[in-house]
Design an enzyme around this catalytic site. Sequence first.
Site, PDB file in Angstrom:
ATOM      1  N   LYS A 234      -8.321   0.271   9.663  1.00 54.68           N
ATOM      2  CA  LYS A 234      -8.044  -0.253   8.309  1.00 54.68           C
ATOM      3  C   LYS A 234      -6.878  -1.256   8.357  1.00 54.68           C
ATOM      4  O   LYS A 234      -6.929  -2.316   7.731  1.00 54.68           O
ATOM      5  CB  LYS A 234      -7.731   0.910   7.369  1.00 54.68           C
TER       6      LYS A 234
ATOM      7  N   LYS B 127       2.635  -3.784   1.922  1.00 53.76           N
ATOM      8  CA  LYS B 127       2.847  -2.489   2.576  1.00 53.76           C
ATOM      9  C   LYS B 127       1.989  -2.372   3.835  1.00 53.76           C
ATOM     10  O   LYS B 127       2.449  -1.949   4.888  1.00 53.76           O
ATOM     11  CB  LYS B 127       2.493  -1.378   1.571  1.00 53.76           C
TER      12      LYS B 127
END
Length: 293
Positions: A177, A245
């Site tokens: 991911k 992030k």
Amino acid sequence: MEFAAATQKIGLIGLGLMGRPMGMNLIKAGYSLTVWNRTASRADELVAAGAKLAKSPQEVAAVSSFLLTMVSDPPALEEILWGPSGAMQGLQRGITYIDSSTISPALARKIAAACAERGVRFLDAPVTGGDWGAKKGELIFMVGGDAATLKAAEPVLSVMGKKWFHLGPHGAGQTIKLAMNLILALQVDALAEALGLVTGAGLQGEKLVEVLESSMARSGVLDVKAPNLLKGEYLPSFPLRLMHKDLGLALDLANQLGVALPATAAARETYNYVKGASKEDLDYSAVMKFWKR
Ligand code: NA7
């Protein structure tokens, strides 16, 4: 053991942009759903549709045969798992717990170890597809953990997503991911940079996009994000603060592994600038604001 709608009690913690539509699809599919969110009002829509609202993450875990978490980042997940009245204390032996937040692979492995001690089956299963994918039930899950656990969880995943990939042991879902998101971040950053050049030269950005659509550089990102960049409309589908992030998580992982990510490091600074300069919560395509101040 399969997770059929009639018998399974699902717990969902984290009702943000992604968690709310995922929960709604579970209710529509007939699952009994118990939810918790730090800001309780975000549960209103799901409660109106039939979900039960628990008082704490621990309470959700205690009544669930299948727990799902979907929170923003590693500190948020640690808080709901190990904070006061955290979910870890409530997990029942034999249940399945899937985390779909995007976090570090190291935290995924720490959770897997804590779950193993309690006899709980855990998968890291972050998603791609944005909030529209969550609404349509067309998310794509990137899964790390035991294949048999994934097999048993497929009926639940199929309510929220259209595809899942088993990628390796715990942490593998998160690793893929992070790698995928750095590509998305770089693609949108590159498009914004090129549009900065074209418009700086006094040409219309649409001209660049038109040519790109017919070239080898055409992509899904171009289809979905180019309209935002051209119109300067950045309603969050995947918020910039979360992409920022994820770039940080990818760089942390790269540091641990001794892998250099120079383009990612540069892009993170661009996203960082726009994040710092923006007062509203914007989509990550707002990286264009670096060139259009
Ligand atoms: P959102 O819409 O920002 O939602 C984040 C959720 O995480 C929301 O439910 C938050 O609760 C919750 N959160 C954030 N910090 C905390 C703490 N400290 N304690 C408890 N709960 C917390 O994110 P998305 O739904 O778009 O994304 C979710 C994940 O998928 C994320 O990892 C993405 O990168 C991918 P709140 O409502 O603010 O009280």
